[in-house]
Design a protein around this motif. Structure first.
Motif, PDB file in Angstrom:
ATOM      1  N   ALA A  67       0.822  -1.207   0.000  1.00  0.00           N
ATOM      2  CA  ALA A  67       0.000   0.000   0.000  1.00  0.00           C
ATOM      3  C   ALA A  67       0.858   1.260   0.000  1.00  0.00           C
ATOM      4  CB  ALA A  67      -0.928  -0.003   1.221  1.00  0.00           C
ATOM      5  N   ILE A  68       1.913   1.278   0.809  1.00  0.00           N
ATOM      6  CA  ILE A  68       2.784   2.455   0.873  1.00  0.00           C
ATOM      7  C   ILE A  68       3.542   2.634  -0.432  1.00  0.00           C
ATOM      8  CG2 ILE A  68       4.804   3.451   2.018  1.00  0.00           C
ATOM      9  CD1 ILE A  68       3.858   2.146   4.607  1.00  0.00           C
ATOM     10  N   ILE A  69       4.041   1.537  -0.988  1.00  0.00           N
ATOM     11  CA  ILE A  69       4.775   1.602  -2.260  1.00  0.00           C
ATOM     12  C   ILE A  69       3.897   2.177  -3.360  1.00  0.00           C
ATOM     13  CG2 ILE A  69       5.709   0.142  -4.111  1.00  0.00           C
ATOM     14  CD1 ILE A  69       6.891  -1.646  -1.910  1.00  0.00           C
ATOM     15  N   GLU A  70       2.647   1.738  -3.401  1.00  0.00           N
ATOM     16  CA  GLU A  70       1.727   2.232  -4.431  1.00  0.00           C
ATOM     17  C   GLU A  70       1.461   3.720  -4.269  1.00  0.00           C
ATOM     18  OE1 GLU A  70      -1.718  -0.213  -4.094  1.00  0.00           O
ATOM     19  OE2 GLU A  70      -0.904  -1.827  -5.344  1.00  0.00           O
ATOM     20  N   LYS A  71       1.221   4.152  -3.040  1.00  0.00           N
ATOM     21  CA  LYS A  71       0.911   5.557  -2.798  1.00  0.00           C
ATOM     22  C   LYS A  71       2.121   6.462  -3.028  1.00  0.00           C
ATOM     23  CE  LYS A  71      -3.428   5.281  -1.836  1.00  0.00           C
ATOM     24  NZ  LYS A  71      -4.439   5.929  -2.710  1.00  0.00           N
ATOM     25  N   GLN A  72       3.318   5.951  -2.756  1.00  0.00           N
ATOM     26  CA  GLN A  72       4.519   6.763  -2.933  1.00  0.00           C
ATOM     27  C   GLN A  72       5.146   6.608  -4.314  1.00  0.00           C
ATOM     28  OE1 GLN A  72       7.407   6.503   0.226  1.00  0.00           O
ATOM     29  NE2 GLN A  72       5.958   7.268   1.760  1.00  0.00           N
ATOM     30  N   GLY A  73       4.587   5.731  -5.143  1.00  0.00           N
ATOM     31  CA  GLY A  73       5.088   5.572  -6.503  1.00  0.00           C
ATOM     32  C   GLY A  73       6.474   4.959  -6.590  1.00  0.00           C
ATOM     33  N   LEU A  74       6.791   4.085  -5.651  1.00  0.00           N
ATOM     34  CA  LEU A  74       8.100   3.427  -5.658  1.00  0.00           C
ATOM     35  C   LEU A  74       8.079   2.231  -6.615  1.00  0.00           C
ATOM     36  CD1 LEU A  74       8.835   3.420  -1.817  1.00  0.00           C
ATOM     37  CD2 LEU A  74       9.905   4.883  -3.536  1.00  0.00           C
ATOM     38  N   ASP A  75       9.092   2.128  -7.430  1.00  0.00           N
ATOM     39  CA  ASP A  75       9.175   1.041  -8.409  1.00  0.00           C
ATOM     40  C   ASP A  75      10.065  -0.076  -7.864  1.00  0.00           C
ATOM     41  OD1 ASP A  75       8.885  -0.429 -10.713  1.00  0.00           O
ATOM     42  OD2 ASP A  75      10.443   0.670 -11.820  1.00  0.00           O
ATOM     43  N   VAL A  76       9.578  -0.738  -6.816  1.00  0.00           N
ATOM     44  CA  VAL A  76      10.395  -1.766  -6.165  1.00  0.00           C
ATOM     45  C   VAL A  76       9.639  -3.084  -5.984  1.00  0.00           C
ATOM     46  CG1 VAL A  76      11.883  -0.111  -4.948  1.00  0.00           C
ATOM     47  CG2 VAL A  76       9.755  -0.898  -3.873  1.00  0.00           C
ATOM     48  N   PHE A  77       8.487  -3.222  -6.631  1.00  0.00           N
ATOM     49  CA  PHE A  77       7.697  -4.451  -6.464  1.00  0.00           C
ATOM     50  C   PHE A  77       8.513  -5.694  -6.821  1.00  0.00           C
ATOM     51  CE2 PHE A  77       3.762  -1.813  -6.765  1.00  0.00           C
ATOM     52  CZ  PHE A  77       3.177  -2.260  -5.601  1.00  0.00           C
ATOM     53  N   ASN A  78       9.165  -5.661  -7.968  1.00  0.00           N
ATOM     54  CA  ASN A  78       9.937  -6.826  -8.415  1.00  0.00           C
ATOM     55  C   ASN A  78      11.079  -7.132  -7.461  1.00  0.00           C
ATOM     56  OD1 ASN A  78       8.298  -7.165 -10.655  1.00  0.00           O
ATOM     57  ND2 ASN A  78       9.613  -5.939 -11.999  1.00  0.00           N
ATOM     58  N   ASP A  79      11.735  -6.070  -6.964  1.00  0.00           N
ATOM     59  CA  ASP A  79      12.845  -6.265  -6.032  1.00  0.00           C
ATOM     60  C   ASP A  79      12.365  -6.893  -4.726  1.00  0.00           C
ATOM     61  OD1 ASP A  79      14.555  -5.157  -7.877  1.00  0.00           O
ATOM     62  OD2 ASP A  79      14.463  -3.143  -7.027  1.00  0.00           O
ATOM     63  N   VAL A  80      11.221  -6.452  -4.252  1.00  0.00           N
ATOM     64  CA  VAL A  80      10.672  -7.003  -3.010  1.00  0.00           C
ATOM     65  C   VAL A  80      10.324  -8.473  -3.202  1.00  0.00           C
ATOM     66  CG1 VAL A  80       8.719  -6.918  -1.405  1.00  0.00           C
ATOM     67  CG2 VAL A  80       9.811  -4.796  -2.150  1.00  0.00           C
ATOM     68  N   ASN A  81       9.694  -8.804  -4.324  1.00  0.00           N
ATOM     69  CA  ASN A  81       9.324 -10.199  -4.585  1.00  0.00           C
ATOM     70  C   ASN A  81      10.552 -11.087  -4.749  1.00  0.00           C
ATOM     71  OD1 ASN A  81       6.547  -9.768  -4.490  1.00  0.00           O
ATOM     72  ND2 ASN A  81       6.439  -9.177  -6.649  1.00  0.00           N
ATOM     73  N   GLN A  82      11.586 -10.561  -5.394  1.00  0.00           N
ATOM     74  CA  GLN A  82      12.827 -11.334  -5.536  1.00  0.00           C
ATOM     75  C   GLN A  82      13.472 -11.579  -4.187  1.00  0.00           C
ATOM     76  OE1 GLN A  82      15.316  -9.266  -8.347  1.00  0.00           O
ATOM     77  NE2 GLN A  82      13.914  -9.608 -10.075  1.00  0.00           N
ATOM     78  N   ALA A  83      13.433 -10.573  -3.333  1.00  0.00           N
ATOM     79  CA  ALA A  83      14.004 -10.735  -1.994  1.00  0.00           C
ATOM     80  C   ALA A  83      13.229 -11.788  -1.199  1.00  0.00           C
ATOM     81  CB  ALA A  83      13.993  -9.396  -1.264  1.00  0.00           C
ATOM     82  N   ARG A  84      11.912 -11.798  -1.349  1.00  0.00           N
ATOM     83  CA  ARG A  84      11.089 -12.788  -0.644  1.00  0.00           C
ATOM     84  C   ARG A  84      11.436 -14.214  -1.077  1.00  0.00           C
ATOM     85  NH1 ARG A  84       4.749 -11.560  -0.439  1.00  0.00           N
ATOM     86  NH2 ARG A  84       4.926 -13.335   1.006  1.00  0.00           N
TER      87      ARG A  84
END
Length: 454
Positions: free
Chosen positions: A370-387
C-alpha cells in the motif's frame, strides 16, 4: 512517552507550533462548535507578538487537517451526547441470566435481552416489545430468540471485541451489564485522548490502536488498509507513542533483546548446550552486526544474570524466525517495530495481547504494498525477488510515514459504529473520576499545550 521525533531546524519548530495551535483550535471547536478547519493570520492576531512578521506568517499558514481524525472527533461528540441522554434517563437495565441464551431460546430472559439490545442501539425492532416478566401469566406468546435478536447480539459482540457467535454466554453478559454511566465515562476519557492525537495534520499515516488489536493505513482521510495485529502482553506492554516508518526489511534477522536473551534464552542454553544451534541463533561478540562469532561453549550460561550479558544474540533469517519475512522500522527508544510472525494462530483470537511489546501483523506485506503504491516506488519486483531468496534486504521509503500507536478503548470507526474494548493495560484506571461527576473537558486547555500521544 515520546513526542513525534523532531529535527532541530526552524522549519520543524514551526511545524510543531502549527500542530499545537491547530489541535488547540480543533479541541475548542469540539466543545463550543465553531468551524476551525483552517487557522489564518486573523485568528492569530495578538498571539504572535514578539515574532517577526515573516516568522508569524509562516507559523499561521493554513495547515492540513486529516478528515479521518476530525470526523472521528465529531462523531464522538454525537455519541457522547447520546449516551449522556441515556444516562440521564437511568441507563439500561441489568440482565440476570441463569442459562445461556441462543437462537431458539424463549421466555422473559429473552425479552429482557431484547430490551437491553434496543436500549443500546443494536436492535431496532422485535416481536418481544411489551413482553415482561409481569405479563408472563397473561395469554401471550413467549418471547423467542429469533434471527433479528441473534443478529443484534452479533452486532454487539463485534463492536465490543468479543467472539461473534450470536450466543449470550458469560463474556457477552458481562459486557452487556457494564452500566451506561461507565460507558459514558469511557467515551469522555477517550474523547480527551483523541483531541491530543498527534496525527491530526498528517496526510498519510499508520495508526495502531492497541486495545483494538488493529492497524490501519490512512491516506488523505481514507482507510486504505486494515489489519489484525498482536500487541504486547500486560507484562510487556506496547507503549503509546508516535514516530516515522523509515524503511522495511525483507528476510530480517532478529536482534534478540537483552531482556529475552538473559531471562529466557540463557537458562535454556544452560539446560541444553545445543539449544542455540537448534534455534538458528548465533552469538556476536561486540554488537548485533559484528561478524566475529563466539562459540556457545565458551560461555558459562549458569552465571548469566538478568540484563548482564556482554555479547549479542542474533537469530538468522528463516522460516522459524519470530520476525517472519518482513519488519518495519521506525527507530525509537522503546525498540518497538512491526513485523511478520510464523505464529499465525494468534490472529484467530479476539484478545491478542501476546508479544514482548512489538507489533505482529497478520498480512505484513500488505502495508509495504500500500505504501509503495501511494509513494510511486518502483520496487515491487525487487521485493518479490528478496522474498524468494534467503538474503536480508532493506528498502527505504521515498518519504517517511508517520506512525501513531494509540490507546483508545472507545471510539467510532470508519463505518460509524461505536466500539468499546477491554482496558487490557489498566490505563483507564481513573475512569471512576469521570463517572462520579460531569467533567469539564475544556478546563485548563490552551493552545500553548504541546501534543503528546495518549
Amino acid at each position: 512517552m515520546r513526542l513525534i521525533r523532531q529535527d532541530k531546524s526552524s522549519s520543524s519548530t514551526l511545524l510543531t507550533a502549527k500542530k499545537a495551535l491547530v489541535q488547540g483550535a480543533v479541541f475548542a471547536s469540539c466543545i463550543v462548535g465553531f468551524n476551525a478547519s483552517l487557522l489564518s493570520a486573523k485568528t492569530s492576531a495578538g498571539i504572535t507578538q514578539g515574532h517577526s512578521s515573516q516568522h508569524a506568517a509562516s507559523l499561521f499558514e493554513p495547515v492540513y487537517l486529516d478528515p479521518n481524525s476530525t470526523q472521528l472527533i465529531e462523531k464522538m461528540k454525537n455519541v457522547i451526547s447520546w449516551h449522556r441522554e441515556l444516562v440521564n434517563q437511568g441507563g439500561w437495565q441489568n440482565l440476570s441470566l441463569d442459562e445461556v441464551l441462543e437462537f431458539g431460546s424463549k421466555g422473559p430472559a429473552v425479552a429482557a435481552l431484547a430490551n437491553r439490545l434496543i436500549q443500546g442501539g443494536d436492535l431496532t425492532h422485535t416481536s418481544c416489545i411489551g413482553y415482561s416478566i409481569l405479563s408472563q401469566a397473561k395469554a401471550i406468546e413467549p418471547c423467542v430468540f429469533d434471527l433479528n435478536i441473534e443478529q443484534a447480539v452479533k452486532s454487539f459482540q463485534q463492536r465490543h471485541g468479543l467472539s461473534v457467535d450470536g450466543v449470550v454466554g458469560k463474556k457477552t453478559l458481562r459486557e452487556l451489564n457494564i452500566p451506561a454511566k461507565k460507558r459514558y465515562a469511557q467515551l469522555l476519557l477517550n474523547f480527551q485522548r483523541m483531541t491530543q492525537f498527534s496525527g491530526l495534520t498528517n496526510e498519510e499515516y499508520v495508526l495502531v490502536n492497541i486495545p483494538e488489536f488493529k492497524l490501519r493505513y490512512i491516506n488523505k482521510g481514507n482507510v486504505i488498509l486494515k489489519n489484525r495485529v498482536v500487541v504486547g502482553k500486560p507484562s510487556w506492554k506496547t507503549p503509546a507513542f508516535s514516530d516515522q516508518i523509515e524503511k522495511f526489511v525483507v528476510n530480517p534477522t532478529w536482534r534478540i533483546p537483552l531482556s529475552i536473551a538473559t531471562r529466557e534464552i540463557a537458562p535454556k542454553v544452560a539446560d541444553d548446550p545445543d539449544y542455540l544451534a537448534k534455534k538458528n541463533i548465533e552469538i556476536r561478540e561486540n554488537s548485533y552486526i559484528d561478524k566475529n562469532i563466539i562459540p556457545a561453549d565458551k560461555i558459562d550460561w549458569d552465571e548469566i544474570a538478568p540484563y548482564q550479558f556482554k555479547h549479542f544474540l542474533v537469530k538468522r533469517a528463516g522460516k522459524d524466525n519470530p520476525l517472519g519475512e518482513i519488519k518495519y522500522l521506525f527507530p525509537n527508544v522503546n525498540a518497538i517495530y512491526i513485523h511478520d510472525t510464523p505464529a499465525k494462530n494468534w490472529f484467530k483470537q479476539t484478545k491478542r495481547a501476546a508479544s514482548h511489546g512489538c507489533i505482529r501483523m497478520e498480512q505484513p506485506f500488505s502495508l509495504a504494498k500500500a505504501i509503495i503504491e501511494k509513494q510511486g516506488l518502483d520496487v515491487f519486483n525487487d521485493v518479490n525477488q528478496a522474498r524468494d531468496s534467503d538474503q536480508t534486504r532493506t528498502f527505504h521509503l521515498k518519504k517517511p510515514v508517520p506512525i501513531h500507536l494509540v490507546y483508545w478503548t472507545a471510539w467510532v470507526d470508519e463505518t460509524d459504529t461505536v466500539n468499546f474494548r477491554t482496558d487490557v493495560y489498566n490505563r483507564d484506571k481513573n475512569l471512576h473520576l469521570l463517572e462520579s461527576q460531569e467533567p469539564m473537558i475544556a478546563a485548563n486547555y490552551s493552545v500553548d499545550q504541546r501534543a503528546v500521544t495518549p
